[in-house]
Structures are given as structure tokens and as C-alpha cells.
Design a protein around this motif. Structure first.
Motif, short mmCIF file in Angstrom:
data_model
loop_
_atom_site.label_atom_id
_atom_site.label_comp_id
_atom_site.label_asym_id
_atom_site.label_seq_id
_atom_site.Cartn_x
_atom_site.Cartn_y
_atom_site.Cartn_z
N GLU A 1 33.52 72.46 75.13
CA GLU A 1 33.09 72.26 73.72
C GLU A 1 32.40 71.01 73.56
OE1 GLU A 1 36.25 70.58 69.54
OE2 GLU A 1 37.01 70.59 71.81
N GLY B 1 32.81 75.53 72.29
CA GLY B 1 34.69 75.39 73.14
C GLY B 1 35.18 76.66 71.99
N THR C 1 41.70 69.49 77.91
CA THR C 1 40.36 69.94 78.17
C THR C 1 40.16 70.90 78.91
OG1 THR C 1 39.30 68.29 77.37
CG2 THR C 1 37.68 70.02 77.97
#
Length: 404
Positions: free
Chosen positions: A254, A248, A201
Motif C-alpha cells: 500500500e 494495496g 501490514t
């Protein structure tokens, strides 16, 4: 009228006031005796007492006006040695200036006369002339009337975290096949499988700029603090939209809603209402073994739920006489004002299913070296933060439209 004449007249009127006051006191005492003896006051006595009271009031007004006049004369003599006339006169000064009228009034004090002054004279006495613009400043109200703001609560639902890296690397369990069973002695044991997947991430930057004059921020300290607060709020507002709806793509977070599962209730009920929808969505999260701990919905939808009534007109949830926090089925309600979310809801395990990692807290930086700021004596105010959102259990989040 000279200052000496004014002083003399003041002395004469004061002496007359003392005499009238004494006569009024004696007459009042006689009237009290008359009332005590006869049980009432004769009309003639009452008229005499009223007349003497009126004279006394008028004399008091004249004495006060004379005192004001003498005070103004003394002030003018101190400010402007050698004399000079005022451009405007007070009401008391106009009264004394009309020598003929005042002397006539003084001579006829016993006749019960009144002294009249034209309204135009009073207005002229109250108006200032020759006052430069800006001398009389307008009243300034304290503070700055700022625009109303949406309350931001989404971050409070999500588990907090910190990071010192440009990305979050984490491992997610994606499956578990449980083959545990009772087996006889000496036989092969069943094998279960657990699946994992790695996730990355990235940390996203949320920021905006504001141009301002250096002088205005230096000269008005409260404006600077207001700019600081407004920019931080704008940043957090954008952050909340990203947490909920970020797709995202590119540098966007996201968000939770794009990853959430569509509302698919295990069963339906007769005359299903939005209140039922939320309870069935909780059940869907529970069946995913991830109990929900909150609801997100639009302000309008929550108001509709609060105003739900039964067949006899009683409120099902709300009590207008009692203040209570927004909760439903034991879970907190987090309302939002995003127009696109009206008519829909989101629920799920916010504390265990998602986590927001702060890389750089929201901060405000002021610079004079952006573009031609130095030349124009301008400043650039920048507000930014860096954060990453990890939705670890998207199957636990449920979203969908309300039943009509």
C-alpha cells in the motif's frame, strides 16, 4: 642471389658506406671553415654536401636491408633444415632478390642514383596468405556495456526497519480531543479522549527469474556478476514503484501516493509557480503537525524548476557555475523517471510518517532443477526480497499537480 653473394655484397656496401661517411665528414668540416671565413656557404659547396648526405642515407638503407635478408636466411635455415622458399617476402627480401637492380645500384653509388621498388611489390610483401580464420583475433574491449539505470533514492528517505514475521501488527493513534483547561478548586476536571486503531501490514514478496546457459556463466565470470547486479537493480526498481504507487490490492504494497492527502493550500499567491506549490505543500504538512522532510518529483519537473528565471533573465535557484545537491526550501529533492508522475509532486514526513520493514533482504539464488534445466544444461537465476511498508501518518503526505 646466394647467401654467400649477399654476405659479400653487404661487406662491400658497408665499406663503401664507411668511405662515403669519411668523405662527408671531411667535406662538412671544410664547409664549416668556409662559412667561418667567408660568412656564407658557396652554392657549389652546398650542392656537394647535399649530394654526399643523400648518398650516405641511401647506403644506410641498403646496409639495413642486407642485414634483414641475412637474418631471414639464418632463421629459415634453423626452422627448415635443407632449405625451402618463403610464400611471402619482406620488402628487404625483395630488394636483395632483384640482383641485377641491386648490383647496378652498387656499381653506380658515385653517380647519386636511387633504387626504386614498385608499390605493388611492397603490398604483396605486407599481405599474409594462407592464414586460417580465427588466427587473428578481434580486439576485445574489457567489461560489459550495461544499460543506463535510474538512480533509486526513495528507500533512503523512509525509516528502515526489520521484521521476522509474515505481517506487521501496529497500533496507530487516530484522534486526540484535548479538553485541558483551567478549572476552579473542587470542581470536576474536563475529560480528553485519545483514539487508537490497530493496523496489519502484510509482508509482500517482490521477485523475478532469469534463464541462462550454465556454460556461459561458468566460462564468463564477469557475466555472472553482471546478471547478479542487473537482477538486484530490477528488484529495487520494482520496490520503489511499490513504495510510491502500490495500490494495496492483492499482494501489492500500500504505497504512499494512494494514501496521501490531496494538495489543498491554505492560501494562494499571485503568479503562483511550482516553487510556490512546494512551499505551500510543506505548510500543509506542517499544519497536520507532521513537518515534511523531502520532495519527490519527476526529473523533467525538477529541471523546469532549476531553469526558472526572473524578469531580467537571471536564474532564481540554479547557478550553472556551481555544483550543488538538489534541494529546495531546505529539503532534499528525490527525482524519479516514472512517466505517470510527471507534472505532480509528493512531500511529507518520510522519516516519521512511513517505515519499510525488511523481512528478507534481496538475494540471488541459482538452481539447475527448474523445469528441464538439468536436461538442457540450463540454470534458473531467481532474485527476490520480502518487505512490508507501513504508512503510519498518511495525513502528513501531500500530493498533487504543479501549477502551470
Amino acid at each position: 642471389m646466394s647467401d654467400k653473394d649477399t654476405a659479400t655484397l653487404l661487406k662491400e656496401v658497408s665499406a663503401e658506406l664507411v668511405r662515403v661517411s669519411d668523405d662527408f665528414t671531411k667535406k662538412a668540416e671544410a664547409a664549416m671553415t668556409e662559412v667561418k671565413n667567408a660568412g656564407k656557404l658557396a652554392d657549389e659547396t652546398k650542392a656537394t654536401v647535399d649530394e654526399m648526405a643523400t648518398k650516405q642515407t641511401e647506403l644506410v638503407g641498403v646496409v639495413e636491408a642486407l642485414k634483414v635478408q641475412l637474418g631471414e636466411v639464418e632463421q629459415r635455415s634453423v626452422r627448415r633444415p635443407g632449405g625451402g622458399s618463403d610464400r611471402t617476402k619482406s620488402v628487404g627480401a625483395q630488394l636483395i632478390a632483384d640482383e641485377a637492380k641491386l648490383k647496378g645500384f652498387s656499381a653506380s653509388l658515385q653517380g647519386g642514383q636511387r633504387l626504386n621498388i614498385a608499390i605493388s611489390d611492397i603490398q604483396n610483401a605486407l599481405l599474409s596468405s594462407g592464414v586460417a580464420e580465427g588466427v587473428v583475433e578481434p580486439q576485445r574491449l574489457p567489461g560489459i556495456d550495461v544499460m543506463p539505470k535510474q538512480r533509486l533514492f526513495i528507500r533512503d528517505l523512509i525509516a528502515p526497519g526489520r521484521t521476522g514475521s509474515p505481517a506487521i501488527f501496529w497500533v496507530q493513534q487516530t484522534g486526540f480531543v484535548n479538553n485541558a483547561a483551567v478549572v476552579p478548586e473542587g470542581t470536576k476536571k474536563p475529560e480528553s479522549t485519545i483514539s487508537f486503531a490497530t493496523k496489519i501490514t502484510p509482508v509482500a514478496t517482490i521477485a523475478h527469474l532469469f534463464k541462462a546457459s550454465k556454460q556461459i556463466l561458468d566460462d564468463f565470470a564477469q557475466l555472472q556478476s553482471t546478471v547478479d547486479a542487473e537482477m538486484r537493480y530490477g528488484l529495487k526498481y520494482a520496490e520503489e514503484q511499490e513504495i510510491l504507487f502500490g495500490d494495496g490490492t492483492g499482494v501489492h504494497l500500500e504505497g504512499i501516493v494512494p494514501q496521501a492527502q490531496a494538495f489543498d493550500p491554505a492560501f494562494t499567491v499571485e503568479f503562483q509557480t511550482p516553487i510556490d506549490d512546494l512551499r505551500l505543500a510543506m505548510l500543509q504538512s506542517q499544519l497536520a503537525r507532521l513537518p515534511a522532510d523531502g520532495f519527490v518529483m519527476h526529473f523533467i519537473d525538477w529541471a523546469k524548476i532549476e531553469l526558472t528565471k526572473n524578469q531580467v533573465g537571471d536564474y532564481v535557484l540554479a547557478n550553472p557555475l556551481r555544483l550543488a545537491g538538489p534541494t529546495l526550501w531546505g529539503l532534499p529533492i528525490v527525482p524519479t523517471e516514472v512517466p505517470e508522475f510527471q507534472g505532480e509532486f509528493l512531500t511529507g514526513p518520510f522519516k516519521t510518517g512511513a517505515q519499510l520493514f525488511d523481512r528478507e533482504d534481496a538475494n540471488v539464488v541459482i538452481s539447475t532443477e527448474n523445469n528441464d534445466d538439468f536436461e538442457k544444461n540450463m540454470i534458473t537465476v531467481r532474485c527476490e526480497e520480502r518487505a512490508a511498508l507501513a504508512v503510519k501518518r498518511p495525513e502528513g503526505f501531500i500530493t498533487g499537480p504543479f501549477s502551470s
